[in-house]
Design an enzyme around this catalytic site. Sequence first.
Site, short mmCIF file in Angstrom:
data_model
loop_
_atom_site.label_atom_id
_atom_site.label_comp_id
_atom_site.label_asym_id
_atom_site.label_seq_id
_atom_site.Cartn_x
_atom_site.Cartn_y
_atom_site.Cartn_z
N HIS A 1 0.83 -1.22 0.00
CA HIS A 1 0.00 0.00 0.00
C HIS A 1 0.86 1.27 0.00
CE1 HIS A 1 -3.33 -2.70 1.26
NE2 HIS A 1 -2.37 -3.27 1.98
N SER B 1 14.68 21.88 -15.66
CA SER B 1 13.50 22.72 -15.89
C SER B 1 13.99 24.08 -16.38
CB SER B 1 12.73 22.87 -14.58
OG SER B 1 11.97 24.06 -14.61
N LYS C 1 15.61 21.65 -10.42
CA LYS C 1 14.97 20.43 -10.91
C LYS C 1 15.89 19.53 -11.70
CE LYS C 1 11.08 19.42 -10.83
NZ LYS C 1 9.88 20.01 -11.42
N GLU D 1 9.67 8.47 -16.84
CA GLU D 1 8.34 9.05 -17.04
C GLU D 1 7.81 8.76 -18.45
OE1 GLU D 1 7.66 13.16 -15.00
OE2 GLU D 1 9.77 13.04 -15.58
#
Length: 470
Positions: free
Chosen positions: A161, A282, A288, A295
């Site tokens: 979980h 970024s 970043k 992804e």
Amino acid sequence: MDKPQTSTLWGGRFSESTDAFVQRFTASVQFDRRLALHDIRGSLAHAAMLARAGLLDADEHAAIVAGLEEIRREIGEDRFEWSVGLEDVHMNIEARLTARIGVAGKKLHTGRSRNDQVATDVRLYLRDAIDAIAAELTRLQRALVGLAAREAATIMPGFTHLQTAQPVTFGHHMLAWNEMLERDHGRLVDCRARLNVSPLGAAALAGTSYPIDREYTAAELGFAAPARNSLDAVSDRDFAIEFCAFAALLMTHLSRFSEELVLWTSAQFGFVNLPDRFCTGSSIMPQKKNPDVPELVRGKSGRVAGHLMSLLMLMKSQPLAYNKDNQEDKEPLFDTIDTVRDALHAFADMMPALTVNAPAMRESARRGFATATDLADYLVRKGMAFRDAHEVVGKAVAAGVASGTDLADMSLETLQGFSATIGPDVFAVLSLEGSVNARDHLGGTAPRRVALAAADALERLDARASPRDA
Ligand code: ARG
């Protein structure tokens, strides 16, 4: 590529332009050109068979071979002029052959139809693609197994979980990923074996009246056997569906790996580090470092699952035998091949370069009461029933949450407040090492077991035949 040819500029403008549109609409050369080299290979085998059967004389056969070789060079050097007016890869090549060598070129299609031709081409093409994909898959598995051996004793929190559950080793986690890929490889090999039959000779649907030799062309093209039924041979696209099913499941696995990498590389987890070359920054936020590769792979998994659905829907309810619908098999299949090969390639390059932040993983496991089950098991060993032990430890955890103390950091006195059976030997159990070391059975997370399992996995990879020989 040229424009569709229209015969005149005058009169009936609407029907003229509609014809041109339909020509483009029904053409496939825009995307089936990628079958060209396999189409030529199939034609060479077919021509050799025709010559052996006396359906081509030696000169005609030699002219066809030379002509096809020249076309192969033209295509390789990007000098071939593809025409939408000639509809597909098969007719483009055949027309070019006839333009080069004359009447012998017109004899190549004896005893053959584009229906068995295209079914052959796609199988040959996919077979090569499968071999390339299997090699990338094996490369990725080697990377995972290498990581597992390297990090066999590195402790991290295991999750259920997405809540801290019990400590595991990072190597164990890598080997879990490897198991998924091992099954994927099995499915790929299986798919290859089933697709490896030759449709050639099925012709349009019913076979042909010429004295052809289907065993010969099958063997020439490296197929295990000729397809047994001509109607099925020209209309079967199960192999494309099977491949896409393999691919969809593989991409689902890669999407799971990706999701974990995205989480693990975040500042909140900080478990692993991906080298800069697999990340991007970024344009506005200087801090970043985005895990673009995982992804994107996660994103691309959706598209491959979609291709599987397209092919299933494409074939659903089609009557025997060939239908033009089947031309629609190519784009989803080709895109699946490209996507899977690229995703595997990226992962196989990236994983060996991944570094782990062992202290961060350790700290995270320590913070999450990951050894609570170990304490319960300890109490059971001291004679308490498991349900009672569960209750006792639950109370200890609640107290730990309230005071911000991990079980391992509580004093013996405090622990004995929850159960008098707790003795000083409890601390061995509450340590992360104690917890993972205790799980020393087949399939368990103990470093000793993980090292053995990694060695085993490597042995299996070393023994792996290329799917060609499987
Ligand atoms: N371009 C066609 C395809 O991909 C080749 C077969 C055409 N056969 C036919 N009977 N029109 O399916």
